[in-house]
Design a protein around this motif. Structure first.
Motif, PDB file in Angstrom:
ATOM      1  N   PRO A 202       0.812  -1.233   0.000  1.00  0.00           N
ATOM      2  CA  PRO A 202       0.000   0.000   0.000  1.00  0.00           C
ATOM      3  C   PRO A 202       0.839   1.275   0.000  1.00  0.00           C
ATOM      4  CG  PRO A 202       0.116  -0.883   2.209  1.00  0.00           C
ATOM      5  CD  PRO A 202       0.801  -1.898   1.316  1.00  0.00           C
ATOM      6  N   TYR A 203       1.597   1.466  -1.059  1.00  0.00           N
ATOM      7  CA  TYR A 203       2.443   2.644  -1.148  1.00  0.00           C
ATOM      8  C   TYR A 203       1.604   3.899  -1.389  1.00  0.00           C
ATOM      9  CZ  TYR A 203       6.488  -0.483  -1.835  1.00  0.00           C
ATOM     10  OH  TYR A 203       7.463  -1.429  -1.688  1.00  0.00           O
ATOM     11  N   ILE A 204       2.114   5.021  -0.919  1.00  0.00           N
ATOM     12  CA  ILE A 204       1.520   6.314  -1.255  1.00  0.00           C
ATOM     13  C   ILE A 204       1.860   6.603  -2.716  1.00  0.00           C
ATOM     14  CG2 ILE A 204       1.594   8.800  -0.839  1.00  0.00           C
ATOM     15  CD1 ILE A 204       2.331   8.139   2.077  1.00  0.00           C
ATOM     16  N   LEU A 205       0.838   6.883  -3.531  1.00  0.00           N
ATOM     17  CA  LEU A 205       1.059   7.177  -4.946  1.00  0.00           C
ATOM     18  C   LEU A 205       0.950   8.662  -5.267  1.00  0.00           C
ATOM     19  CD1 LEU A 205      -0.873   4.246  -6.676  1.00  0.00           C
ATOM     20  CD2 LEU A 205       1.540   4.359  -6.000  1.00  0.00           C
ATOM     21  N   THR A 219       3.686  13.303  -6.384  1.00  0.00           N
ATOM     22  CA  THR A 219       3.442  11.958  -6.907  1.00  0.00           C
ATOM     23  C   THR A 219       4.639  11.080  -6.581  1.00  0.00           C
ATOM     24  OG1 THR A 219       2.075  12.828  -8.711  1.00  0.00           O
ATOM     25  CG2 THR A 219       2.963  10.603  -8.982  1.00  0.00           C
ATOM     26  N   PHE A 220       4.373   9.849  -6.150  1.00  0.00           N
ATOM     27  CA  PHE A 220       5.422   8.920  -5.749  1.00  0.00           C
ATOM     28  C   PHE A 220       5.349   7.667  -6.613  1.00  0.00           C
ATOM     29  CE2 PHE A 220       4.235  11.646  -2.313  1.00  0.00           C
ATOM     30  CZ  PHE A 220       5.429  11.991  -1.688  1.00  0.00           C
ATOM     31  N   SER A 221       6.500   7.200  -7.089  1.00  0.00           N
ATOM     32  CA  SER A 221       6.522   6.053  -7.988  1.00  0.00           C
ATOM     33  C   SER A 221       7.877   5.353  -7.909  1.00  0.00           C
ATOM     34  CB  SER A 221       6.256   6.507  -9.427  1.00  0.00           C
ATOM     35  OG  SER A 221       7.260   7.429  -9.860  1.00  0.00           O
ATOM     36  N   ASP A 222       8.070   4.380  -8.790  1.00  0.00           N
ATOM     37  CA  ASP A 222       9.349   3.656  -8.917  1.00  0.00           C
ATOM     38  C   ASP A 222       9.839   3.088  -7.598  1.00  0.00           C
ATOM     39  OD1 ASP A 222       9.262   4.269 -11.576  1.00  0.00           O
ATOM     40  OD2 ASP A 222      10.718   5.894 -11.476  1.00  0.00           O
ATOM     41  N   TYR A 223       8.907   2.588  -6.797  1.00  0.00           N
ATOM     42  CA  TYR A 223       9.297   1.964  -5.535  1.00  0.00           C
ATOM     43  C   TYR A 223      10.156   0.731  -5.802  1.00  0.00           C
ATOM     44  CZ  TYR A 223       6.050   4.906  -2.895  1.00  0.00           C
ATOM     45  OH  TYR A 223       5.407   5.977  -2.305  1.00  0.00           O
TER      46      TYR A 223
END
Length: 250
Positions: A202-205, A219-223
């Protein structure tokens, strides 16, 4: 380190704080779906934890400043303090990298003119550093602030009072990934929205703040993706310590 670099550090840290402005809640939520039986508060807590524990992430955000200008941050960072990104504001930009124990910052002429304004000898320093990679040890305070993922994401759990009163909304898509929307309206008229991935961890997107004096989005990505910035060529770098030692201190 240089005053302008400290400004960059503050900007990046500010973008991380954007992510927490929307966290938390106590709505009981739906009976079906990936978060069945979980309240908004539980979903947000899980999202913060997953984001903090991720090996790496990419963050991109725009923050409206009180003076009317905006600041855009585009940065990849990992748990080992490797980072690679760009910050732009008021027509000026600077690239930042941290690799192999060294922090690098490359600002354009406008960036350094603003960063060194009012400092003795600043006008002489600008042509020496503009469009060059200025380097400093990775344990420099600025490097720690800019490229420390743990410090950046720690902001997401700093003020738990902001984590009350959110409501679960419908699912939506953030850059092709499904997310559940959590929202909250503040007493000041702002609407805070947190988007949490419904698939996988459940990452913050994404987070947004609208209706206030300083609207912003991140915006958050590429985890989990590798952060491996290239080390600048020797001919493209300026050693900050040598520059200071020469008496041309910025």
């Amino acid at each position: 380190m240089l005053r302008g670099s400290r400004t960059l550090a503050a900007a990046v840290a500010g973008a991380a704080l954007v992510a927490l402005a929307g966290c938390g809640g106590d709505d009981s939520g739906d009976k079906d779906g990936p978060f069945a039986g979980k309240s908004a508060d539980q979903i947000a807590a899980d999202a913060v934890k997953a984001t903090q524990q991720a090996d790496s992430m990419h963050m991109k955000g725009t923050v409206q400043q009180s003076a009317g200008s905006s600041m855009t941050i585009d940065l990849s960072v990992d748990q080992s303090k490797n980072c690679d990104g760009t910050i732009e504001t008021a027509g000026a930009s600077a690239d930042v990298r941290n690799t192999k124990g060294t922090f690098y910052l490359r600002g354009d002429e406008k960036y350094w003119e603003a960063a060194l304004k009012g400092q003795p000898g600043g006008d002489k320093i600008v042509p020496k550093v503009a469009d060059k990679w200025v380097k400093a040890p990775a344990d420099d305070a600025t490097a720690k602030n800019v490229c420390d993922k743990k410090a950046l994401t720690a902001a997401m759990d700093k003020d738990k009072s902001e984590r009350k009163g959110m409501k679960k909304g419908s699912t939506t898509s953030v850059d092709g990934s499904e997310a559940i929307r959590l929202t909250k309206k503040t007493s000041g008229g702002e609407t805070l929205t947190l988007y949490v991935a419904t698939e996988g961890k459940p990452y913050i997107l994404r987070t947004t703040s609208t209706g206030g004096k300083e609207p912003n989005t991140a915006t958050f990505s590429d985890y989990g993706k590798s952060v491996s910035p290239e080390e600048p060529a020797p001919g493209e770098t300026v050693d900050l310590q040598k520059l200071a030692a020469s008496g041309e201190k910025a």
